[in-house]
Design an enzyme around this catalytic site. Structure first.
Site, PDB file in Angstrom:
ATOM      1  N   CYS A 160       0.864  -1.183   0.000  1.00 41.85           N
ATOM      2  CA  CYS A 160       0.000   0.000   0.000  1.00 41.85           C
ATOM      3  C   CYS A 160       0.904   1.237   0.000  1.00 41.85           C
ATOM      4  O   CYS A 160       1.653   1.467   0.953  1.00 41.85           O
ATOM      5  CB  CYS A 160      -0.916   0.009   1.223  1.00 41.85           C
ATOM      6  SG  CYS A 160      -1.837   1.554   1.410  1.00 41.85           S
ATOM      7  N   CYS A 213       0.452   3.475   3.021  1.00 42.87           N
ATOM      8  CA  CYS A 213       1.062   2.914   4.236  1.00 42.87           C
ATOM      9  C   CYS A 213       2.572   3.152   4.214  1.00 42.87           C
ATOM     10  O   CYS A 213       3.174   3.450   5.250  1.00 42.87           O
ATOM     11  CB  CYS A 213       0.759   1.425   4.357  1.00 42.87           C
ATOM     12  SG  CYS A 213      -0.931   1.062   4.895  1.00 42.87           S
ATOM     13  N   ASP A 240      -0.245  15.891  -4.032  1.00 43.27           N
ATOM     14  CA  ASP A 240      -0.486  14.815  -4.991  1.00 43.27           C
ATOM     15  C   ASP A 240       0.657  14.791  -5.998  1.00 43.27           C
ATOM     16  O   ASP A 240       1.122  15.840  -6.434  1.00 43.27           O
ATOM     17  CB  ASP A 240      -1.818  15.052  -5.704  1.00 43.27           C
ATOM     18  CG  ASP A 240      -2.269  13.842  -6.494  1.00 43.27           C
ATOM     19  OD1 ASP A 240      -1.680  13.600  -7.572  1.00 43.27           O
ATOM     20  OD2 ASP A 240      -3.193  13.153  -6.050  1.00 43.27           O
ATOM     21  N   HIS A 249      -4.192   2.096   8.474  1.00 45.51           N
ATOM     22  CA  HIS A 249      -4.729   1.617   7.200  1.00 45.51           C
ATOM     23  C   HIS A 249      -6.222   1.315   7.344  1.00 45.51           C
ATOM     24  O   HIS A 249      -6.640   0.487   8.144  1.00 45.51           O
ATOM     25  CB  HIS A 249      -4.004   0.356   6.716  1.00 45.51           C
ATOM     26  CG  HIS A 249      -4.498  -0.077   5.376  1.00 45.51           C
ATOM     27  ND1 HIS A 249      -3.981   0.422   4.209  1.00 45.51           N
ATOM     28  CD2 HIS A 249      -5.492  -0.920   5.026  1.00 45.51           C
ATOM     29  CE1 HIS A 249      -4.626  -0.105   3.184  1.00 45.51           C
ATOM     30  NE2 HIS A 249      -5.550  -0.928   3.659  1.00 45.51           N
ATOM     31  N   ASN A 253     -13.004   9.052  -3.052  1.00 49.73           N
ATOM     32  CA  ASN A 253     -13.413   7.979  -3.963  1.00 49.73           C
ATOM     33  C   ASN A 253     -13.548   6.693  -3.154  1.00 49.73           C
ATOM     34  O   ASN A 253     -12.672   6.391  -2.344  1.00 49.73           O
ATOM     35  CB  ASN A 253     -12.363   7.771  -5.055  1.00 49.73           C
ATOM     36  CG  ASN A 253     -12.089   9.041  -5.831  1.00 49.73           C
ATOM     37  OD1 ASN A 253     -11.372   9.914  -5.378  1.00 49.73           O
ATOM     38  ND2 ASN A 253     -12.653   9.138  -7.002  1.00 49.73           N
ATOM     39  N   HIS A 285      -6.598   2.842   0.364  1.00 49.68           N
ATOM     40  CA  HIS A 285      -6.257   3.385   1.678  1.00 49.68           C
ATOM     41  C   HIS A 285      -7.031   4.688   1.715  1.00 49.68           C
ATOM     42  O   HIS A 285      -6.858   5.536   0.834  1.00 49.68           O
ATOM     43  CB  HIS A 285      -4.746   3.642   1.769  1.00 49.68           C
ATOM     44  CG  HIS A 285      -4.270   4.119   3.121  1.00 49.68           C
ATOM     45  ND1 HIS A 285      -3.334   3.411   3.844  1.00 49.68           N
ATOM     46  CD2 HIS A 285      -4.572   5.217   3.856  1.00 49.68           C
ATOM     47  CE1 HIS A 285      -3.079   4.072   4.971  1.00 49.68           C
ATOM     48  NE2 HIS A 285      -3.824   5.178   4.992  1.00 49.68           N
ATOM     49  N   HIS A 323      -8.436   8.164   1.705  1.00 48.31           N
ATOM     50  CA  HIS A 323      -7.775   9.449   1.486  1.00 48.31           C
ATOM     51  C   HIS A 323      -8.771  10.469   0.961  1.00 48.31           C
ATOM     52  O   HIS A 323      -9.719  10.131   0.272  1.00 48.31           O
ATOM     53  CB  HIS A 323      -6.578   9.318   0.536  1.00 48.31           C
ATOM     54  CG  HIS A 323      -6.890   8.762  -0.811  1.00 48.31           C
ATOM     55  ND1 HIS A 323      -7.167   7.423  -1.041  1.00 48.31           N
ATOM     56  CD2 HIS A 323      -6.954   9.365  -2.019  1.00 48.31           C
ATOM     57  CE1 HIS A 323      -7.385   7.225  -2.331  1.00 48.31           C
ATOM     58  NE2 HIS A 323      -7.267   8.402  -2.949  1.00 48.31           N
ATOM     59  N   HIS A 343      -8.963  13.942  -1.257  1.00 45.68           N
ATOM     60  CA  HIS A 343      -8.307  14.888  -2.162  1.00 45.68           C
ATOM     61  C   HIS A 343      -8.819  16.278  -1.814  1.00 45.68           C
ATOM     62  O   HIS A 343     -10.030  16.469  -1.635  1.00 45.68           O
ATOM     63  CB  HIS A 343      -8.693  14.621  -3.623  1.00 45.68           C
ATOM     64  CG  HIS A 343      -8.163  13.351  -4.180  1.00 45.68           C
ATOM     65  ND1 HIS A 343      -7.001  13.299  -4.919  1.00 45.68           N
ATOM     66  CD2 HIS A 343      -8.641  12.084  -4.134  1.00 45.68           C
ATOM     67  CE1 HIS A 343      -6.791  12.053  -5.307  1.00 45.68           C
ATOM     68  NE2 HIS A 343      -7.772  11.293  -4.841  1.00 45.68           N
TER      69      HIS A 343
END
Length: 125
Positions: free
Chosen positions: A4, A7, A30, A46, A96, A107, A109, A111
């Site tokens: 990952c 991670c 990003d 995680h 997403n 994992h 997240h 944005h």
């Protein structure tokens, strides 16, 4: 979670351009930005997806969401309302979840996307 990427970032095996870090979360730029400002906020723990969260994650999710406007402001895309009530600035938040939600890294997240327009036509998956 050996392969990952987030991670690996959380455990400092990979060093992105950092925006913020504390004991629970990290924020970093990003690697393929879709706008002048584009960073991610991840939990160090995680968690595959938002759908995988439960009541035990409420404080962590709240912390992540409350960081969004603060970090957006620090990165130059904060939301403001002047004394005349005119709004300016702002940002987009994107989470997403799953294949139909176009999640690519499993994992959790967030944005945070902002800055002067026009942005790229395709926002991140």
């Amino acid at each position: 979670m050996d392969n990952c990427i987030f991670c690996k970032i959380a455990t400092k095996q990979i060093s992105p351009r950092m925006v913020y870090e504390d004991d629970d979360v990290m924020a970093f730029h990003d690697h393929n930005p879709a706008a002048p400002v584009h960073f991610l906020i991840i939990p160090k723990q995680h968690i595959d997806t938002l759908a995988g969260c439960s009541e035990q994650h409420a404080a962590l999710l709240g912390k992540m969401m409350l960081l969004v406007p603060r970090l957006a402001e620090e990165q130059g895309c904060g939301y403001r309302v002047d004394a005349d009530g005119k709004a300016s600035g702002g940002f987009k938040t994107l989470l997403n979840t799953g294949p139909d939600g176009r999640q690519e890294v499993y994992h959790l997240h967030v944005h945070v996307i902002g800055g002067a327009h026009p942005w790229k036509a395709q926002l991140p998956a």
